[in-house]
Design an enzyme around this catalytic site. Sequence first.
Site, PDB file in Angstrom:
ATOM      1  N   SER A 273       0.772  -1.077   0.001  1.00  0.00           N
ATOM      2  CA  SER A 273      -0.025  -0.310   0.289  1.00  0.00           C
ATOM      3  C   SER A 273       0.968   1.141   0.630  1.00  0.00           C
ATOM      4  O   SER A 273       0.324   2.383  -0.556  1.00  0.00           O
ATOM      5  CB  SER A 273      -0.844  -0.033   1.648  1.00  0.00           C
ATOM      6  N   HIS A 303      -1.667  -9.040   2.016  1.00  0.00           N
ATOM      7  CA  HIS A 303      -2.069  -7.889   2.572  1.00  0.00           C
ATOM      8  C   HIS A 303      -2.239  -6.961   3.436  1.00  0.00           C
ATOM      9  O   HIS A 303      -2.885  -8.217   4.436  1.00  0.00           O
ATOM     10  CB  HIS A 303      -1.269  -6.494   1.364  1.00  0.00           C
ATOM     11  N   HIS A 349       5.972 -12.198   7.811  1.00  0.00           N
ATOM     12  CA  HIS A 349       6.069 -10.907   6.961  1.00  0.00           C
ATOM     13  C   HIS A 349       7.312 -11.237   6.085  1.00  0.00           C
ATOM     14  O   HIS A 349       7.975 -11.857   6.522  1.00  0.00           O
ATOM     15  CB  HIS A 349       6.531 -10.255   8.139  1.00  0.00           C
ATOM     16  N   ARG A 358       3.453  -4.485  17.233  1.00  0.00           N
ATOM     17  CA  ARG A 358       1.828  -3.919  16.533  1.00  0.00           C
ATOM     18  C   ARG A 358       0.458  -5.114  16.937  1.00  0.00           C
ATOM     19  O   ARG A 358      -0.145  -4.579  17.315  1.00  0.00           O
ATOM     20  CB  ARG A 358       1.666  -3.662  15.423  1.00  0.00           C
ATOM     21  N   ASP A 404      -2.187  -8.173  11.805  1.00  0.00           N
ATOM     22  CA  ASP A 404      -3.387  -8.749  11.570  1.00  0.00           C
ATOM     23  C   ASP A 404      -4.118  -9.755  11.913  1.00  0.00           C
ATOM     24  O   ASP A 404      -4.966 -10.677  12.267  1.00  0.00           O
ATOM     25  CB  ASP A 404      -3.373  -9.254   9.563  1.00  0.00           C
TER      26      ASP A 404
HETATM   27  N1  CMX Z   1       1.283 -19.237   5.711  1.00  0.00           N
HETATM   28  C1  CMX Z   1       1.958 -20.128   4.806  1.00  0.00           C
HETATM   29  N2  CMX Z   1       3.012 -20.469   3.848  1.00  0.00           N
HETATM   30  C2  CMX Z   1       3.265 -19.115   4.541  1.00  0.00           C
HETATM   31  C3  CMX Z   1       2.950 -18.285   5.417  1.00  0.00           C
HETATM   32  C4  CMX Z   1       2.232 -18.436   6.282  1.00  0.00           C
HETATM   33  N3  CMX Z   1       1.295 -17.803   6.956  1.00  0.00           N
HETATM   34  N4  CMX Z   1       4.444 -17.415   5.093  1.00  0.00           N
HETATM   35  C5  CMX Z   1       4.888 -17.552   4.052  1.00  0.00           C
HETATM   36  N5  CMX Z   1       4.938 -18.347   2.855  1.00  0.00           N
HETATM   37  C6  CMX Z   1       5.380 -19.250   2.746  1.00  0.00           C
HETATM   38  C7  CMX Z   1       5.430 -18.650   1.678  1.00  0.00           C
HETATM   39  O1  CMX Z   1       3.991 -18.820   0.694  1.00  0.00           O
HETATM   40  C8  CMX Z   1       5.986 -19.024   0.536  1.00  0.00           C
HETATM   41  O2  CMX Z   1       6.259 -19.675   0.233  1.00  0.00           O
HETATM   42  P1  CMX Z   1       6.677 -20.998  -1.573  1.00  0.00           P
HETATM   43  O3  CMX Z   1       8.276 -20.775  -1.062  1.00  0.00           O
HETATM   44  O4  CMX Z   1       6.038 -22.015  -2.066  1.00  0.00           O
HETATM   45  O5  CMX Z   1       6.084 -19.980  -2.834  1.00  0.00           O
HETATM   46  C9  CMX Z   1       7.698 -19.148   1.293  1.00  0.00           C
HETATM   47  O6  CMX Z   1       6.862 -19.603   2.634  1.00  0.00           O
HETATM   48  C10 CMX Z   1       7.615 -18.773   1.685  1.00  0.00           C
HETATM   49  O7  CMX Z   1       7.915 -16.914   1.980  1.00  0.00           O
HETATM   50  P2  CMX Z   1       8.473 -16.036   3.279  1.00  0.00           P
HETATM   51  O8  CMX Z   1       9.434 -15.717   2.593  1.00  0.00           O
HETATM   52  O9  CMX Z   1       8.354 -16.375   4.499  1.00  0.00           O
HETATM   53  O10 CMX Z   1       7.211 -14.344   2.694  1.00  0.00           O
HETATM   54  P3  CMX Z   1       7.111 -13.519   1.926  1.00  0.00           P
HETATM   55  O11 CMX Z   1       8.342 -12.998   1.811  1.00  0.00           O
HETATM   56  O12 CMX Z   1       7.055 -14.085   0.644  1.00  0.00           O
HETATM   57  O13 CMX Z   1       5.924 -12.780   2.693  1.00  0.00           O
HETATM   58  C11 CMX Z   1       3.285 -13.200   3.133  1.00  0.00           C
HETATM   59  C12 CMX Z   1       4.724 -12.806   3.344  1.00  0.00           C
HETATM   60  C13 CMX Z   1       3.298 -11.884   4.750  1.00  0.00           C
HETATM   61  C14 CMX Z   1       2.728 -11.977   2.317  1.00  0.00           C
HETATM   62  C15 CMX Z   1       3.088 -13.909   3.828  1.00  0.00           C
HETATM   63  O14 CMX Z   1       4.142 -14.383   5.588  1.00  0.00           O
HETATM   64  C16 CMX Z   1       1.893 -14.637   3.665  1.00  0.00           C
HETATM   65  O15 CMX Z   1       1.205 -15.058   2.672  1.00  0.00           O
HETATM   66  N6  CMX Z   1       1.632 -14.683   5.107  1.00  0.00           N
HETATM   67  C17 CMX Z   1       0.220 -14.858   5.644  1.00  0.00           C
HETATM   68  C18 CMX Z   1      -0.655 -13.587   5.235  1.00  0.00           C
HETATM   69  C19 CMX Z   1      -0.828 -12.878   5.987  1.00  0.00           C
HETATM   70  O16 CMX Z   1      -1.079 -13.177   7.541  1.00  0.00           O
HETATM   71  N7  CMX Z   1      -1.106 -11.283   5.208  1.00  0.00           N
HETATM   72  C20 CMX Z   1      -0.687  -9.869   6.004  1.00  0.00           C
HETATM   73  C21 CMX Z   1       0.818  -9.027   6.072  1.00  0.00           C
HETATM   74  C22 CMX Z   1       1.291  -8.165   6.624  1.00  0.00           C
HETATM   75  C23 CMX Z   1       0.336  -6.730   5.830  1.00  0.00           C
HETATM   76  O17 CMX Z   1       1.100  -6.312   5.130  1.00  0.00           O
HETATM   77  O18 CMX Z   1      -0.690  -6.115   6.812  1.00  0.00           O
END
Ligand code: CMX
Length: 466
Positions: A273, A303, A349, A358, A404
Site C-alpha cells: 500500500s 496484505h 512477514h 503491532r 493482522d
Molecule cells: N502460511 C503458510 N505459508 C507461508 C506463510 C504462512 N503464514 N508465510 C509464508 N509462507 C510461505 C510463502 O507462501 C512462501 O511459499 P512458496 O515458497 O511456496 O512461495 C514461503 O513461505 C516463503 O515466504 P516468505 O519469504 O517467508 O514470505 P514472503 O515475504 O514471500 O511473504 C507474507 C510474506 C506476509 C505475504 C506471507 O508471510 C503470508 O502470505 N502470510 C499470510 C498472509 C498475511 O498474514 N499477510 C499480512 C501481512 C501483514 C500485512 O501486510 O498486513
Amino acid sequence: MALLRSLTKLTVPARVVPSLAIGATRVYSTKTKSLKERLSEIIPEKQAEVKVFKKEYGSKVLGEVTVDQAYGGMRGIKGLIWEGSVLDSEEGIRFRGMTIPECQKALPAATPGGEPLPESLFWLLVTGEVPTKEQVDLLSAEWAARSTIPQFVEDLIDNCPKTLHPMSQFSIAVNALQHDSKFAKAYTQGIHKSKYWEPTYEDTMDLIAKLPNVAGRIYRNVYKDGKLPSIDSNKDYSYNFSKLLGYEDNKDFVELMRLYLTIHSDHEGGNVSAHTTHLVGSALSDPYLSFAAGLNGLAGPLHGLANQEVLRWTLKMKDTIGSDADEEKIKKYLWDTLNGGQVVPGFGHAVLRKTDPRYSAQREFALKHLPDDPLFGLVSKLYHIIPGVLTEHGKTKNPWPNVDAHSGVLLQYYGLTEQDYYTVLFGVSRALGVTSQLIWDRALGFPLERPKSYSTEHLKKMFGAK
Ligand code: CMX
C-alpha cells in the site's frame, strides 16, 4: 473558513525528537505554530540537509541486486526513501525513531495514560516532532472542519450494491473525492514545482478528514440502515469515526480505535500500500488518486485483507474442531490448511523476523480490556502453536504473528463482527502514513519512479546461460 483561519493562529510549544532520516538529533524552535506553519519552516531546512547529504554521499552503494531478488518480489532491495518510519526485522517499526511503546508514552492521548491520538502520530510522521496536546486538539478540530464529503460522493456510495466489497466501495469513493483536488487544480493552472508540497498538504488534510464520513457511510449502508450521525467538531478523529460506526458510547472501543488507527498507519515504504501510493504519486497523480491505488493494494489477501481472513479462518477452525479443541486437533487443522496449499493468515512477514510489535500492542490491549474473552483465549493458544507448525513446515522465513493476527478478535469483542469491513479500518489508518510521505515526496522533489526491468531471455544472455 473562519474556524480554520482562527485555528492557524494558535501557538503552543513543541518538543523534540531525533530526525531519523539522516540520523541527526535536531532541536527545533519552541515557538509553536499550526502544522502547516511548522512544516513551512521545516521543509527548507530538510531540503538543504538532503542536498548536502546527497552531494557528499550520493555515490555511496546501498547494496547489490541478485537474480533471485529480481524474481523474488524485490525482497530486501534498498531503493526507496521513506521519512516517517523505518522497519527493523527483529525489533519492528519505529515511527520517526520511536517504538510503539515509546509512542504510547510520549504522544498526547485523549485521557491521561490512554492510547495515543492518531492525530499526534500524524504530526510526528509529518514533522518528526512530538506535538503538544494543544497542537493535537488543533488538528482534531481542523479535520472535523474539513470532514464533509460532496453530495455526489454520498450518492455514489449509496448506489453501490451491498454485495460490492467495502474495500472496492472505499476505493471508488476516494477516487471520486479527487473531483476537488487542490493539487490537480494547481497543476492545471501551472503551479511552480517548488510549491507542489502546499496543495499536496491541503489535499492530504482534506482526504484524511473525509475518510471517516466515507468509511462510516459504507459501514452503515452495507450492514445497518444507511443512516449516519454527524461529526462532532469538539471531539477527536477516533471518537468521531467510532460515532459514525455507532460505537461512540463505548469508551473502550473508542480507545481501541485510537490505538488501531495509530499502529496501522505506517510500516516504512516497501509494503504494497505504501509503495503503490508513493509510485502513483511519483507521476504527480494527486493524493486522492495515489491513495486510492494504495487502497487497492491493501485490499489483497497477502496484505491488509489478511485481517478479515484471520478471523474467518479462526472462526471456521472453531466451528470445525470446537472451541475447546486440544493442541493436537489444532495442529491437524493447521496442517490441513498448509497441505491444502493455503497460507495461515496473520502469520509471516516479508521483513519482520520476530513477533510484530503491532501484534504485541494489541495483545496488551486485550490483556487489559478483555482478558477472559474466549476468542482471545483461542488467539493466545494459536500464538503458542502456529509458529512451531510453520517452522516444522519449513517454508516461511518468519513463523511469528503480524499485525493482522490480532485486530479481529478485539473488534468482534466490542460487537464489530463484520469481517469484510476490517480492511477499511486498516485503510483509514494507512492514509496517515502514506500521505505524510507524499507531502515529503513533493517537498523533496522526488522524480518519476522508474526502476529497470529485464526479460528472462535478456537475463540469460547477460549471464551466458543456455
Ligand atoms: N502460511 C503458510 N505459508 C507461508 C506463510 C504462512 N503464514 N508465510 C509464508 N509462507 C510461505 C510463502 O507462501 C512462501 O511459499 P512458496 O515458497 O511456496 O512461495 C514461503 O513461505 C516463503 O515466504 P516468505 O519469504 O517467508 O514470505 P514472503 O515475504 O514471500 O511473504 C507474507 C510474506 C506476509 C505475504 C506471507 O508471510 C503470508 O502470505 N502470510 C499470510 C498472509 C498475511 O498474514 N499477510 C499480512 C501481512 C501483514 C500485512 O501486510 O498486513
